[in-house]
Write an enzyme that holds these catalytic residues in place. Structure first.
Site, PDB file in Angstrom:
ATOM      1  N   ASP A 173       0.833  -1.200   0.000  1.00  0.00           N
ATOM      2  CA  ASP A 173       0.000   0.000   0.000  1.00  0.00           C
ATOM      3  C   ASP A 173       0.867   1.248   0.000  1.00  0.00           C
ATOM      4  O   ASP A 173       1.526   1.546   0.998  1.00  0.00           O
ATOM      5  CB  ASP A 173      -0.895  -0.005   1.242  1.00  0.00           C
ATOM      6  CG  ASP A 173      -1.960  -1.076   1.163  1.00  0.00           C
ATOM      7  OD1 ASP A 173      -2.724  -1.072   0.192  1.00  0.00           O
ATOM      8  OD2 ASP A 173      -2.011  -1.939   2.073  1.00  0.00           O
ATOM      9  N   MET A 217       0.997   5.175   0.056  1.00  0.00           N
ATOM     10  CA  MET A 217       0.128   6.299   0.426  1.00  0.00           C
ATOM     11  C   MET A 217       0.947   7.585   0.478  1.00  0.00           C
ATOM     12  O   MET A 217       2.083   7.575   0.963  1.00  0.00           O
ATOM     13  CB  MET A 217      -0.506   6.041   1.791  1.00  0.00           C
ATOM     14  CG  MET A 217      -1.245   4.715   1.863  1.00  0.00           C
ATOM     15  SD  MET A 217      -2.123   4.534   3.422  1.00  0.00           S
ATOM     16  CE  MET A 217      -2.702   2.830   3.285  1.00  0.00           C
ATOM     17  N   MET A 234      -2.246   4.548  -3.514  1.00  0.00           N
ATOM     18  CA  MET A 234      -3.238   5.491  -3.004  1.00  0.00           C
ATOM     19  C   MET A 234      -2.586   6.864  -2.996  1.00  0.00           C
ATOM     20  O   MET A 234      -2.266   7.422  -1.941  1.00  0.00           O
ATOM     21  CB  MET A 234      -3.705   5.046  -1.617  1.00  0.00           C
ATOM     22  CG  MET A 234      -4.703   3.893  -1.709  1.00  0.00           C
ATOM     23  SD  MET A 234      -4.838   2.977  -0.169  1.00  0.00           S
ATOM     24  CE  MET A 234      -3.445   1.885  -0.323  1.00  0.00           C
ATOM     25  N   MET A 287     -12.581  -1.902  -2.733  1.00  0.00           N
ATOM     26  CA  MET A 287     -12.226  -1.529  -1.362  1.00  0.00           C
ATOM     27  C   MET A 287     -13.426  -1.703  -0.446  1.00  0.00           C
ATOM     28  O   MET A 287     -14.490  -1.139  -0.706  1.00  0.00           O
ATOM     29  CB  MET A 287     -11.745  -0.073  -1.297  1.00  0.00           C
ATOM     30  CG  MET A 287     -10.458   0.167  -2.054  1.00  0.00           C
ATOM     31  SD  MET A 287      -9.015   0.674  -1.067  1.00  0.00           S
ATOM     32  CE  MET A 287      -9.114  -0.114   0.471  1.00  0.00           C
TER      33      MET A 287
END
Ligand code: DX5
Ligand code: ZN
Length: 345
Positions: free
Chosen positions: A38, A40, A71, A136
């Site tokens: 992930d 971010m 993200m 998600m």
């Protein structure tokens, strides 16, 4: 590789960030099918994590596929770095067509993610440009949140309709709050990849057992909700579609592959032809068997008939080349006790 159809991607978001190399070795040893990373930027989501440089560092330490989940607000600006870092797939949120095209051009799998409040219809303009739909089931940003069951119910099965161009390798992934409580439910909606994070990193938890449990429960859900009680076939299993002499096998293979179904031609157990060469087996992925039959059953009959005509013409012109002992002559019935040929499918 696990047996059934569901696969677990281990999210390293909640691993010990001061000892990532160890976390990755551990996830691999405990049977993770992939790693989910992930990324971010503190802007698209209110949290900061890792960048391409860390993924580059991880790449030589594991053979597991690396799925990057970006993200970040401007994926196009950074996508090259993630491709260079060796990601196997890159999934983006912001719908930027050039980024998806770059990922595909690099030979990796492009993915589009939909946040809980984003409707699936937002994928429509990008149809054909992505091979992964990531649903998600928490608001992106943090591990350890609770699973949104209504979002899963609304989107997971429906997401498949956006992957029609990819009948074999297209993937629906679910991300957020996936654990032993939710695995059977999402499996029953036909999800391919379960992304599991925080529950695997709880101190004292047996990670390997948790991964196996999540996979098994997902397959159980699939079996009883989508597959008439029949156990799911492994995603990597191949089945025989037909057997043909080489020149016809190659032609048929090209036709099938045009529709996005990969074919493996094998010199196998097919009958001997009058030129002394066996028929080739054409193998296709088991999950695509029904689709291949739907599309190509009539073609298969045509090819088999053409093979028969070719054999007869060959014999008329050149006779039969060795080995001929196992080969029944055209129109003859194999003698009792004679090794018989496998039947044509
Ligand atoms: C959340 C991330 C997830 C996260 C999932 O924004 O996309 O991948 O790691 O963690 P759990 O399994 O704890 O919801
Ligand atoms: Zn994620």
């Amino acid at each position: 590789m696990a047996g059934g159809r569901a696969r677990v991607a281990v999210s390293i978001l909640d691993a010990d960030h001061s000892n990532m190399a160890y976390a990755i070795r551990r996830a691999e040893r405990e049977g993770a099918d992939r790693l989910h990373i992930d990324v971010m930027d503190g802007h698209f989501v209110p949290n900061l994590t890792f960048g391409a440089k860390m993924i580059k560092g991880i790449r030589p330490r594991t053979e597991l596929p690396l799925d990057a989940h970006l993200m970040i607000s401007d994926p196009l600006q950074y996508v090259d770095e993630f491709l260079d870092a060796g990601c196997d797939s890159v999934t983006v949120h912001v719908e930027v067509e050039p980024a998806l095209r770059k990922i595909r051009a690099a030979g990796r799998a492009p993915g589009l993610a939909v946040k809980p409040k984003t409707p699936l219809a937002a994928l429509e303009p990008y149809r054909g440009l992505f091979d992964i739909v990531l649903v998600m089931t928490v608001e992106p940003g943090f591990g350890g949140q609770s699973f949104m069951k209504d979002v899963a119910a609304e989107k997971i099965l429906a997401a498949r309709q956006y992957l029609g161009h990819k009948p074999v390798e297209g993937e629906v992934q679910v991300d957020g709050g996936v654990n032993r409580e939710s695995a059977e439910f999402v499996g029953g909606l036909g999800v391919d990849i379960l992304i599991v994070g925080s529950v695997l990193w709880i101190k004292g938890r047996n990670m390997g057992r948790e991964i196996r449990l999540v996979r098994a429960l997902a397959d159980e859900g699939y079996q009883y909700r989508l597959n008439d009680g029949k156990p799911p076939i492994p995603r990597d299993a191949m089945v025989m579609f037909t057997q043909l002499p080489k020149h016809l096998a190659w032609r048929f293979m090209a036709e099938i592959e045009k529709g996005g179904i990969p074919v493996i031609p094998l010199r196998g157990s097919g009958q001997f032809n009058p030129d002394g060469v066996r028929d080739y087996d054409l193998l296709i992925p088991a999950p695509a068997e029904a689709l291949t039959t739907e599309r190509h059953a009539a073609d298969r009959e045509r090819y088999l008939a053409e093979a028969e005509r070719w054999r007869e013409a060959y014999i008329a012109e050149f006779g039969i080349k060795p080995p001929e002992t196992l080969r029944p002559m055209p129109g003859s019935v194999p003698a009792a006790g004679h090794p018989s040929e496998p039947p044509h499918p």
